[in-house]
Design an enzyme around this catalytic site. Structure first.
Site, PDB file in Angstrom:
ATOM      1  N   TYR A 153       0.812  -1.213   0.000  1.00 29.92           N
ATOM      2  CA  TYR A 153       0.000   0.000   0.000  1.00 29.92           C
ATOM      3  C   TYR A 153       0.850   1.271   0.000  1.00 29.92           C
ATOM      4  O   TYR A 153       0.369   2.337  -0.366  1.00 29.92           O
ATOM      5  CB  TYR A 153      -0.913   0.047   1.232  1.00 29.92           C
ATOM      6  N   HIS A 200       0.206 -11.590   1.590  1.00 25.93           N
ATOM      7  CA  HIS A 200      -0.815 -10.784   0.937  1.00 25.93           C
ATOM      8  C   HIS A 200      -1.509 -11.542  -0.197  1.00 25.93           C
ATOM      9  O   HIS A 200      -2.742 -11.512  -0.310  1.00 25.93           O
ATOM     10  CB  HIS A 200      -0.173  -9.495   0.404  1.00 25.93           C
TER      11      HIS A 200
END
Length: 276
Positions: free
Chosen positions: A50, A108
């Site tokens: 992110y 992830h």
């Protein structure tokens, strides 16, 4: 507002509604985190990919809350395919967050190159050191999730796209059978589908918004948490209001009849969701 419910799993006690921070960055992300914590959120979700772990850490510090009162999740990107690479990447995560530990550390996304057993051993070593209180995976389809569980490392959480328009019952069953929490990302289905008439009728019945109904539907599922992204205090407050919406059997039946085959997060590197 109803008190925030907590979901428990081995090594973990997770507030059911958290703040998703993708794709916020910099000042916007820091302000959103600080605002959410001031409103009563105690669960913040971020990730290496992110590019906002520094802003998340700054927002938590600016809130004035003790670190132990905020549940923090971060995730390691899929180019780290073994335990050693995950450990190196996680060192950088903690440095960016400026924290000694996170509450939950996830892989992830899986990749075809993922050395699953070695990667899980790396996560377990990080947990044993106390630098991640709990560990888990994200975006694993049912067969791969079962392989990860069968590797013998206690996982606490699966994070996956989960909302009114996507049937994730197979993953929920696996998690429930193995004492794992499901964290739902994109719990509002990107907002694109909340105009369904059934949602509007349920919202009007309860004096709630459509978003609150969508989140209340997830709250009605055992063992399910959610991390809706919300930058503004108004939207953050609205999402918390889902805690005050209790859906009855008629509501749940109407919502169950909506299509359940709409996936909004399906990048080219995604696994085979059915056979993976």
């Amino acid at each position: 507002m109803t008190d925030m419910p907590i979901l428990t799993a081995p090594f973990m006690a997770m507030p059911r509604i958290g703040l998703g921070t993708w794709p916020m960055k910099g000042r916007e992300c820091r302000a959103a985190v600080e605002s959410a914590l001031s409103l009563g959120y105690r669960h913040i979700d971020t990730a290496e990919m992110y590019g906002n772990e520094d802003a998340v850490g700054a927002g938590i510090r600016a809130s004035g809350l003790p670190r132990e009162q905020v549940f923090v999740t971060t995730k390691i990107w899929n180019d780290k395919t073994n335990g050693a690479a995950i450990r190196r990447a996680f060192d950088d995560c903690l440095e960016r967050l400026a924290m000694p530990h996170v509450d939950l550390l996830l892989i992830h996304w899986p990749s075809p190159q993922l050395q699953l057993e070695d990667a899980l051993k790396g996560l377990a070593a990080i947990r044993a050191e106390g630098r991640a209180r709990a560990i888990g995976v994200s975006n694993f389809p049912p067969r791969l999730l079962q392989r990860a569980i069968d590797a013998g490392v206690q996982l606490s959480c699966l994070q996956v796209e989960n909302h009114l328009f996507l049937d994730q019952s197979a993953l929920r069953r696996i998690c429930r059978a193995n004492d794992m929490v499901v964290t739902s990302y994109s719990p509002l289905a990107k907002g694109a589908s909340l105009d369904a008439s059934a949602i509007g009728r349920v919202a009007a019945k309860h004096g709630a918004t459509k978003a609150q109904v969508a989140l209340a539907w997830l709250l009605a599922q055992d063992g399910v948490a959610m991390v809706p992204k919300a930058a503004s205090p108004a939207r953050q407050r609205e999402n918390l209001g889902a805690l005050d919406v209790t859906l009855d059997a008629e509501d749940l039946a109407a919502l169950a009849a909506l299509p359940k085959d709409r996936r909004f997060v399906n990048p080219g590197m995604a696994p085979d969701w059915v056979n993976g």
